[in-house]
Design a protein around this motif. Structure first.
Motif, PDB file in Angstrom:
ATOM      1  N   THR A 199      40.235   8.908  16.436  1.00 20.76           N
ATOM      2  CA  THR A 199      39.230   9.470  17.343  1.00 20.76           C
ATOM      3  C   THR A 199      37.832   9.178  16.820  1.00 20.76           C
ATOM      4  O   THR A 199      36.934   8.820  17.586  1.00 20.76           O
ATOM      5  CB  THR A 199      39.427  10.986  17.494  1.00 20.76           C
ATOM      6  OG1 THR A 199      40.739  11.249  18.006  1.00 20.76           O
ATOM      7  CG2 THR A 199      38.406  11.567  18.467  1.00 20.76           C
ATOM      8  N   PHE A 200      37.651   9.311  15.510  1.00 20.59           N
ATOM      9  CA  PHE A 200      36.347   9.031  14.909  1.00 20.59           C
ATOM     10  C   PHE A 200      35.989   7.553  15.049  1.00 20.59           C
ATOM     11  O   PHE A 200      34.858   7.209  15.411  1.00 20.59           O
ATOM     12  CB  PHE A 200      36.364   9.434  13.433  1.00 20.59           C
ATOM     13  CG  PHE A 200      35.084   9.136  12.707  1.00 20.59           C
ATOM     14  CD1 PHE A 200      33.991   9.971  12.829  1.00 20.59           C
ATOM     15  CD2 PHE A 200      34.961   8.003  11.910  1.00 20.59           C
ATOM     16  CE1 PHE A 200      32.804   9.692  12.164  1.00 20.59           C
ATOM     17  CE2 PHE A 200      33.789   7.717  11.250  1.00 20.59           C
ATOM     18  CZ  PHE A 200      32.701   8.569  11.372  1.00 20.59           C
ATOM     19  N   VAL A 201      36.941   6.672  14.788  1.00 23.33           N
ATOM     20  CA  VAL A 201      36.689   5.231  14.874  1.00 23.33           C
ATOM     21  C   VAL A 201      36.334   4.830  16.305  1.00 23.33           C
ATOM     22  O   VAL A 201      35.373   4.089  16.540  1.00 23.33           O
ATOM     23  CB  VAL A 201      37.914   4.436  14.376  1.00 23.33           C
ATOM     24  CG1 VAL A 201      37.762   2.950  14.697  1.00 23.33           C
ATOM     25  CG2 VAL A 201      38.103   4.629  12.875  1.00 23.33           C
ATOM     26  N   LYS A 230      38.092  17.421  20.136  1.00 25.49           N
ATOM     27  CA  LYS A 230      38.646  16.369  20.996  1.00 25.49           C
ATOM     28  C   LYS A 230      39.877  15.756  20.349  1.00 25.49           C
ATOM     29  O   LYS A 230      40.892  15.490  21.016  1.00 25.49           O
ATOM     30  CB  LYS A 230      37.584  15.287  21.244  1.00 25.49           C
ATOM     31  CG  LYS A 230      38.059  14.151  22.139  1.00 25.49           C
ATOM     32  CD  LYS A 230      36.961  13.122  22.347  1.00 25.49           C
ATOM     33  CE  LYS A 230      37.439  11.987  23.225  1.00 25.49           C
ATOM     34  NZ  LYS A 230      36.377  10.961  23.436  1.00 25.49           N
ATOM     35  N   SER A 231      39.807  15.536  19.044  1.00 21.02           N
ATOM     36  CA  SER A 231      40.953  14.999  18.315  1.00 21.02           C
ATOM     37  C   SER A 231      42.125  15.969  18.355  1.00 21.02           C
ATOM     38  O   SER A 231      43.277  15.575  18.551  1.00 21.02           O
ATOM     39  CB  SER A 231      40.546  14.721  16.862  1.00 21.02           C
ATOM     40  OG  SER A 231      41.676  14.437  16.063  1.00 21.02           O
ATOM     41  N   ALA A 266      45.708  15.192  20.055  1.00 21.86           N
ATOM     42  CA  ALA A 266      46.896  15.201  19.195  1.00 21.86           C
ATOM     43  C   ALA A 266      47.966  16.152  19.723  1.00 21.86           C
ATOM     44  O   ALA A 266      49.165  15.853  19.651  1.00 21.86           O
ATOM     45  CB  ALA A 266      46.509  15.584  17.766  1.00 21.86           C
ATOM     46  N   LEU A 267      47.542  17.304  20.254  1.00 25.37           N
ATOM     47  CA  LEU A 267      48.489  18.325  20.726  1.00 25.37           C
ATOM     48  C   LEU A 267      48.069  18.812  22.113  1.00 25.37           C
ATOM     49  O   LEU A 267      47.691  19.980  22.286  1.00 25.37           O
ATOM     50  CB  LEU A 267      48.531  19.506  19.745  1.00 25.37           C
ATOM     51  CG  LEU A 267      48.905  19.175  18.298  1.00 25.37           C
ATOM     52  CD1 LEU A 267      48.678  20.384  17.406  1.00 25.37           C
ATOM     53  CD2 LEU A 267      50.357  18.705  18.202  1.00 25.37           C
ATOM     54  N   ALA A 289      44.694  23.811  22.023  1.00 27.39           N
ATOM     55  CA  ALA A 289      44.044  22.506  22.093  1.00 27.39           C
ATOM     56  C   ALA A 289      43.314  22.320  23.415  1.00 27.39           C
ATOM     57  O   ALA A 289      42.144  21.924  23.436  1.00 27.39           O
ATOM     58  CB  ALA A 289      45.078  21.395  21.896  1.00 27.39           C
ATOM     59  N   ASN A 290      43.990  22.606  24.528  1.00 25.10           N
ATOM     60  CA  ASN A 290      43.347  22.339  25.826  1.00 25.10           C
ATOM     61  C   ASN A 290      42.343  23.418  26.217  1.00 25.10           C
ATOM     62  O   ASN A 290      41.456  23.171  27.020  1.00 25.10           O
ATOM     63  CB  ASN A 290      44.388  22.127  26.933  1.00 25.10           C
ATOM     64  CG  ASN A 290      45.357  23.286  27.055  1.00 25.10           C
ATOM     65  OD1 ASN A 290      44.975  24.443  26.963  1.00 25.10           O
ATOM     66  ND2 ASN A 290      46.629  22.970  27.248  1.00 25.10           N
TER      67      ASN A 290
END
Length: 319
Positions: free
Chosen positions: A112-114, A199-200, A204-205, A211-212
């Motif tokens: 996500t960072f990349v 966001k990551s 991921a989940l 997460a959402n």
């Protein structure tokens, strides 16, 4: 080990489902966005640590009574190609899940960072090509676009604030100052890093309520924190009027005597989510969400520390 696995599993379920849902539906975060953001971060970190810890401690039960000895025993058995007699299929599944989940979360954060950095660099290049500097506003660029747009663009060496020509036409000078101060607050407070982490977590989940629900909730909270910084530059009503104008794409009528009434106007186009981000901010600036008492904010901070400390202490006790 068994007790720790059970406690961590219970904590995982609580932090993955009821706790984030209750927090997302609560109204008090609008009154203390900083404390609420700290609580969301604590829930996310404690939830991930509890989840991995529950799988790990359950899987290591046959290998020893403490975490270090169990891990050392696991390595020895892997090297010798044997397993303790008490090892069952469930223990192997739990160990595999702990390794895969931890790896998945870390790799997802890295990717996500990349991706974010790659997109940001490309965006910087496009903005430099398609925009002009705003006079007397260092680090601010203007793009030729009719819709009112304002956003910040972080960079490794240089960050910029981007405004549209439509924004400059729509807002009065004081309102524009408030918007620019708001965007610069995002940059100075590194809100993009906070949003990137959530966001990551969401990617991921995506099936987890934590997460959402957290990504949208945190996005609103960082907007409120940036509003608080902008309040040092312009008064609350001016800032609220600018937010309402931009959020409704100019549909808000500045002549309306009560700004609170304007927030009930229908958003311009599509923007149910965008309007949901605007309405609480305007209500907060117009006094409809008074600040949370100091004692309550301290209690929220203590809860955030306790949530993060619980799984950490549970794992340390096994050392």
């Amino acid at each position: 080990m068994l007790l720790a696995a059970i406690v961590l599993a219970i904590l995982t379920v609580a932090l993955a489902w009821p706790v984030p849902i209750l927090l997302a539906n609560a109204s008090w975060p609008n009154r203390a966005p900083g404390a609420a953001l700290a609580l969301w971060q604590s829930i996310a970190l404690a939830g991930g640590l509890s989840m991995i810890g529950a799988f790990l401690t359950w899987g290591l039960i046959p290998f020893g009574d403490t975490l270090p000895s169990a891990l050392a025993s696991l390595v020895d058995h892997l090297l010798s190609g044997t397993l303790p007699e008490a090892t069952g299929f469930g223990h192997l599944i739990a160990l595999t899940a702990a390794i895969l989940l931890g790896t998945h979360l870390l790799l997802n954060l890295a990717m996500t960072f990349v991706r974010s950095e790659r997109q940001r660099r490309r965006h910087h290049q496009l903005v430099q090509l398609l925009s002009q500097p705003l006079p007397d506003r260092p680090g601010t660029r203007v793009i030729e676009h009719a819709a009112p747009v304002a956003y910040c663009l972080p960079g490794a060496t240089r960050s910029i604030t981007v405004l549209s020509a439509g924004m400059l036409k729509l807002l009065q000078p004081d309102e524009l100052r408030g918007v620019i101060a708001h965007e610069k607050a995002h940059l100075s407070q590194q809100h993009h890093m906070v949003l990137l982490a959530f966001k990551s977590w969401h990617s991921a989940l995506p099936w987890f309520p934590i997460a959402n629900r957290s990504e949208n909730a945190v996005a609103l909270l960082v907007e409120m924190l940036a509003d608080d910084q902008a309040r040092h530059v312009v008064d609350d009503i001016t800032l609220a009027r600018a937010i309402a104008l931009v959020g409704t794409a100019g549909q808000f009528d500045p002549a309306i005597e009560s700004l609170a009434e304007a927030t009930h106007a229908e958003p311009a186009a599509e923007p149910d989510h965008q309007f949901d981000m605007v309405l609480p901010r305007v209500r907060r600036l117009t006094g409809q969400y008074p600040p949370l008492p100091v004692v309550a904010r301290i209690a929220v901070g203590a809860a955030a520390v306790a949530l993060l400390a619980a799984p950490t202490a549970m794992l340390l006790l096994l050392s």
